[in-house]
Write a protein that holds these residues in place. Structure first.
Motif, PDB file in Angstrom:
ATOM      1  N   PHE A  17     -10.430 -66.580  45.565  1.00 36.57           N
ATOM      2  CA  PHE A  17     -10.594 -65.785  46.784  1.00 36.57           C
ATOM      3  C   PHE A  17     -12.009 -65.219  46.896  1.00 36.57           C
ATOM      4  CE2 PHE A  17      -5.984 -65.421  46.018  1.00 36.57           C
ATOM      5  CZ  PHE A  17      -5.547 -65.999  47.195  1.00 36.57           C
ATOM      6  N   ASP A  18     -12.787 -65.312  45.833  1.00 37.73           N
ATOM      7  CA  ASP A  18     -14.137 -64.739  45.816  1.00 37.73           C
ATOM      8  C   ASP A  18     -15.222 -65.804  45.814  1.00 37.73           C
ATOM      9  OD1 ASP A  18     -13.140 -62.102  45.718  1.00 37.73           O
ATOM     10  OD2 ASP A  18     -12.780 -62.326  43.572  1.00 37.73           O
ATOM     11  N   ASN A  19     -14.968 -66.937  46.449  1.00 38.29           N
ATOM     12  CA  ASN A  19     -15.945 -68.004  46.663  1.00 38.29           C
ATOM     13  C   ASN A  19     -16.341 -68.794  45.424  1.00 38.29           C
ATOM     14  OD1 ASN A  19     -16.241 -67.527  49.503  1.00 38.29           O
ATOM     15  ND2 ASN A  19     -17.407 -65.709  48.968  1.00 38.29           N
ATOM     16  N   TRP A  20     -15.696 -68.556  44.284  1.00 39.07           N
ATOM     17  CA  TRP A  20     -16.039 -69.325  43.097  1.00 39.07           C
ATOM     18  C   TRP A  20     -15.793 -70.818  43.292  1.00 39.07           C
ATOM     19  CZ3 TRP A  20     -18.330 -68.018  38.548  1.00 39.07           C
ATOM     20  CH2 TRP A  20     -18.444 -66.658  38.240  1.00 39.07           C
ATOM     21  N   SER A  21     -14.722 -71.185  43.948  1.00 40.08           N
ATOM     22  CA  SER A  21     -14.333 -72.587  44.011  1.00 40.08           C
ATOM     23  C   SER A  21     -15.241 -73.426  44.901  1.00 40.08           C
ATOM     24  CB  SER A  21     -12.889 -72.716  44.478  1.00 40.08           C
ATOM     25  OG  SER A  21     -12.733 -72.168  45.756  1.00 40.08           O
ATOM     26  N   SER A  78     -18.309 -74.003  44.499  1.00 39.84           N
ATOM     27  CA  SER A  78     -19.315 -74.672  43.680  1.00 39.84           C
ATOM     28  C   SER A  78     -18.637 -75.625  42.712  1.00 39.84           C
ATOM     29  CB  SER A  78     -20.120 -73.635  42.879  1.00 39.84           C
ATOM     30  OG  SER A  78     -20.810 -72.774  43.744  1.00 39.84           O
ATOM     31  N   PRO A  79     -19.365 -76.642  42.232  1.00 34.14           N
ATOM     32  CA  PRO A  79     -18.777 -77.546  41.243  1.00 34.14           C
ATOM     33  C   PRO A  79     -18.486 -76.795  39.933  1.00 34.14           C
ATOM     34  CG  PRO A  79     -20.880 -78.401  42.072  1.00 34.14           C
ATOM     35  CD  PRO A  79     -20.713 -77.035  42.629  1.00 34.14           C
ATOM     36  N   PRO A  80     -17.472 -77.240  39.168  1.00 32.16           N
ATOM     37  CA  PRO A  80     -17.123 -76.558  37.923  1.00 32.16           C
ATOM     38  C   PRO A  80     -18.304 -76.349  36.968  1.00 32.16           C
ATOM     39  CG  PRO A  80     -15.381 -78.081  38.489  1.00 32.16           C
ATOM     40  CD  PRO A  80     -16.505 -78.317  39.472  1.00 32.16           C
ATOM     41  N   ALA A  81     -19.188 -77.322  36.824  1.00 35.10           N
ATOM     42  CA  ALA A  81     -20.327 -77.169  35.901  1.00 35.10           C
ATOM     43  C   ALA A  81     -21.228 -76.009  36.337  1.00 35.10           C
ATOM     44  CB  ALA A  81     -21.128 -78.462  35.810  1.00 35.10           C
ATOM     45  N   SER A  91      -4.373 -70.761  37.262  1.00 36.86           N
ATOM     46  CA  SER A  91      -4.727 -71.732  38.305  1.00 36.86           C
ATOM     47  C   SER A  91      -6.149 -71.501  38.816  1.00 36.86           C
ATOM     48  CB  SER A  91      -3.714 -71.707  39.450  1.00 36.86           C
ATOM     49  OG  SER A  91      -3.692 -70.446  40.066  1.00 36.86           O
ATOM     50  N   ASP A  92      -6.556 -70.243  38.977  1.00 38.59           N
ATOM     51  CA  ASP A  92      -7.934 -69.977  39.400  1.00 38.59           C
ATOM     52  C   ASP A  92      -8.924 -70.432  38.325  1.00 38.59           C
ATOM     53  OD1 ASP A  92      -7.236 -68.937  41.855  1.00 38.59           O
ATOM     54  OD2 ASP A  92      -7.529 -66.845  41.282  1.00 38.59           O
ATOM     55  N   TRP A  93      -8.604 -70.145  37.062  1.00 35.96           N
ATOM     56  CA  TRP A  93      -9.498 -70.538  35.972  1.00 35.96           C
ATOM     57  C   TRP A  93      -9.692 -72.059  35.960  1.00 35.96           C
ATOM     58  CZ3 TRP A  93     -12.676 -67.698  33.211  1.00 35.96           C
ATOM     59  CH2 TRP A  93     -13.269 -68.250  32.068  1.00 35.96           C
ATOM     60  N   GLU A  94      -8.609 -72.799  36.115  1.00 38.77           N
ATOM     61  CA  GLU A  94      -8.696 -74.260  36.117  1.00 38.77           C
ATOM     62  C   GLU A  94      -9.498 -74.765  37.310  1.00 38.77           C
ATOM     63  OE1 GLU A  94      -5.789 -78.026  35.329  1.00 38.77           O
ATOM     64  OE2 GLU A  94      -4.952 -76.364  36.506  1.00 38.77           O
ATOM     65  N   THR A  95      -9.254 -74.205  38.495  1.00 38.84           N
ATOM     66  CA  THR A  95      -9.992 -74.618  39.692  1.00 38.84           C
ATOM     67  C   THR A  95     -11.483 -74.324  39.553  1.00 38.84           C
ATOM     68  OG1 THR A  95      -8.066 -74.262  41.104  1.00 38.84           O
ATOM     69  CG2 THR A  95     -10.225 -74.256  42.190  1.00 38.84           C
ATOM     70  N   ILE A  96     -11.807 -73.154  39.061  1.00 35.32           N
ATOM     71  CA  ILE A  96     -13.197 -72.698  39.014  1.00 35.32           C
ATOM     72  C   ILE A  96     -13.986 -73.370  37.894  1.00 35.32           C
ATOM     73  CG2 ILE A  96     -14.622 -70.656  38.556  1.00 35.32           C
ATOM     74  CD1 ILE A  96     -12.352 -69.103  40.146  1.00 35.32           C
ATOM     75  N   ASP A 110      -8.777 -75.583  29.486  1.00 34.37           N
ATOM     76  CA  ASP A 110      -9.279 -75.512  28.114  1.00 34.37           C
ATOM     77  C   ASP A 110     -10.707 -74.993  28.006  1.00 34.37           C
ATOM     78  OD1 ASP A 110      -6.872 -76.552  27.083  1.00 34.37           O
ATOM     79  OD2 ASP A 110      -7.547 -78.602  27.446  1.00 34.37           O
ATOM     80  N   TRP A 111     -11.436 -74.909  29.141  1.00 38.32           N
ATOM     81  CA  TRP A 111     -12.818 -74.434  29.045  1.00 38.32           C
ATOM     82  C   TRP A 111     -12.811 -72.974  28.631  1.00 38.32           C
ATOM     83  CZ3 TRP A 111     -16.164 -70.847  31.312  1.00 38.32           C
ATOM     84  CH2 TRP A 111     -17.514 -71.008  30.957  1.00 38.32           C
TER      85      TRP A 111
END
Length: 185
Positions: free
Chosen positions: A81-85, A87-90, A121-126, A131-132
């Motif tokens: 919800f805070d625009n993280w997604s 950008s690409p994960p890297a 789910s947010d962690w995985e998307t972002i 596992d990161w």
């Protein structure tokens, strides 16, 4: 658990800008009997941001100190919800590492710690992977709006074997106010 035994968590920054109502809310929470008042940083991470992670953390801590807001934890929101997604994960991983460096430096030799507020789910998307791992030693406040004040639904991710706390409701009401509820062990 009584209402005042759980920490109150207040937003200090949203989109990298200080929220002027935060000191008032902080002192209202203290006056209401909350012993622990944590603060949260909703960082500015989209392309239009003009402040680096270091500048945002410096502004956050300066704002809290100038307003005499003592806190135990500073929670960094990592949320789609805070625009993280956008950008690409890297790129998000690199930005998270910059926040980690800034928060580690800011919290050294202080009485406060920092942690991450996110959902699996947010962690995985972002970050691109459950596992990161940014830093599995900092506390995790995870979101799971199942209405249950327990950790029974928790599955490890991001290097966190156990959570510190769980936000289990998002829109609870009390005395005509809407707030979230969190569980701590």
């Amino acid at each position: 658990m009584s209402l005042t035994s759980a920490p109150e968590i207040l937003k200090v920054m949203k989109e990298g800008e200080s929220l002027n109502e935060c000191p008032t809310n902080y002192f209202h929470a203290r006056s209401a009997g909350f012993k622990d008042v944590d603060l949260s940083l909703k960082p500015c991470v989209h392309r239009g941001c003009t402040k680096t992670p270091q500048e945002q953390v410096d502004e956050f801590t300066s704002f809290a100190n100038a307003n005499k807001m003592g806190y135990r934890y500073l929670w960094l929101y990592v949320s789609t919800f805070d625009n993280w997604s956008s950008s690409p994960p890297a790129a998000n991983q690199a930005t998270l590492n910059e926040y980690k460096e800034a928060l580690d430096a800011a919290s050294s030799n202080t009485l406060w710690e920092w942690g991450i507020a996110t959902s699996a789910s947010d962690w995985e998307t972002i970050t691109g992977s459950l596992d990161w791992e940014l830093d599995g030693t900092v506390p995790l406040w995870y979101e799971s709006h199942d209405g249950k004040p327990n950790f029974d639904d928790y599955t490890p991710f991001g290097g966190w074997e156990t959570p510190f706390s769980k936000q289990y409701t998002k829109d609870a009401e009390f005395c005509d106010a809407t707030f979230s509820q969190s569980y701590y062990e």
